[in-house]
Motif scaffolding. Structure first.
Motif, PDB file in Angstrom:
ATOM      1  N   ASP A  93     -35.762  -2.007  23.839  1.00 55.73           N
ATOM      2  CA  ASP A  93     -36.428  -3.281  23.600  1.00 55.73           C
ATOM      3  C   ASP A  93     -35.539  -4.367  24.199  1.00 55.73           C
ATOM      4  OD1 ASP A  93     -38.336  -5.100  21.991  1.00 55.73           O
ATOM      5  OD2 ASP A  93     -36.344  -5.744  21.353  1.00 55.73           O
ATOM      6  N   THR A 139     -33.559  -6.662  21.604  1.00 53.00           N
ATOM      7  CA  THR A 139     -32.538  -5.895  20.892  1.00 53.00           C
ATOM      8  C   THR A 139     -31.375  -5.564  21.822  1.00 53.00           C
ATOM      9  OG1 THR A 139     -34.260  -4.920  19.519  1.00 53.00           O
ATOM     10  CG2 THR A 139     -32.128  -3.797  19.547  1.00 53.00           C
ATOM     11  N   ASP A 140     -31.685  -5.092  23.022  1.00 52.46           N
ATOM     12  CA  ASP A 140     -30.637  -4.691  23.954  1.00 52.46           C
ATOM     13  C   ASP A 140     -29.809  -5.873  24.439  1.00 52.46           C
ATOM     14  OD1 ASP A 140     -31.404  -2.074  23.629  1.00 52.46           O
ATOM     15  OD2 ASP A 140     -32.486  -1.940  25.531  1.00 52.46           O
ATOM     16  N   GLN A 180     -25.029   1.283  23.254  1.00 58.19           N
ATOM     17  CA  GLN A 180     -26.193   1.148  22.391  1.00 58.19           C
ATOM     18  C   GLN A 180     -27.377   0.692  23.234  1.00 58.19           C
ATOM     19  OE1 GLN A 180     -26.120   2.005  19.158  1.00 58.19           O
ATOM     20  NE2 GLN A 180     -24.009   2.596  19.478  1.00 58.19           N
ATOM     21  N   SER A 181     -28.498   1.345  23.040  1.00 54.92           N
ATOM     22  CA  SER A 181     -29.707   0.976  23.760  1.00 54.92           C
ATOM     23  C   SER A 181     -30.910   1.360  22.912  1.00 54.92           C
ATOM     24  CB  SER A 181     -29.766   1.697  25.109  1.00 54.92           C
ATOM     25  OG  SER A 181     -30.995   1.427  25.737  1.00 54.92           O
ATOM     26  N   LYS A 182     -31.838   0.423  22.745  1.00 56.61           N
ATOM     27  CA  LYS A 182     -33.052   0.690  21.986  1.00 56.61           C
ATOM     28  C   LYS A 182     -34.291   0.687  22.876  1.00 56.61           C
ATOM     29  CE  LYS A 182     -33.184   1.034  17.980  1.00 56.61           C
ATOM     30  NZ  LYS A 182     -33.180   2.294  17.250  1.00 56.61           N
TER      31      LYS A 182
END
Length: 142
Positions: free
Chosen positions: A56, A59-60, A52-54
């Motif tokens: 930000d 978030t990350d 998962q990677s955004k």
């Protein structure tokens, strides 16, 4: 991944066909022999959706910390059911590594939050979030 795969290989490399069938590994054997095919305990194959990677940092980093905790609890569960010391020792090592990684990600998160906005608990990302300006504000430059 390499250490867990090696453990699985060591535990399965000398199984007889009867042991494979009795253990419930028959369907796995048909598809993969005793080769390593990364999958969850429920049989779902590993894929890129696990990452998962955004983009930000906050978030990350929270995602990274959650991944470390999920791995640690998986190792905890393995340690509850395994009795073989040749498996227990490397799993304990991997579990300890997850704890250290969680700590380092937490320290990094704290540092990022302090740099973004030390007064705001829900630290915003200034590259995305700009302070809102109200049209009724005489100082608004809209």
């Amino acid at each position: 991944m390499e250490m867990v795969s090696t453990i699985v290989h060591q535990l399965t490399r000398n199984l007889s066909m009867e042991e494979i069938e009795k253990s419930g590994l028959g369907p796995y054997y048909i598809d993969h022999t005793v080769g390593i095919w990364p999958q969850a305990a429920g049989g779902i194959p590993f894929n890129a959706c696990e990452f998962q990677s955004k983009g930000d940092p906050i978030t990350d980093l929270f995602e990274d910390m959650a991944a470390e905790q999920k791995a640690r609890s998986t190792y905890d569960n393995i340690l509850r059911v395994i009795k073989d010391p040749d498996v227990i020792d490397p799993i304990r090592f991997l579990r300890e590594r997850e704890v250290v990684h969680f700590q380092r990600f937490g320290e990094t998160l704290r540092s990022v939050q302090e740099e973004l906005d030390f007064k705001n608990f829900y630290a915003f990302n200034p590259s995305f979030d700009m302070p809102a300006k109200c049209s009724c504000d005489p100082g608004c430059s809209k």
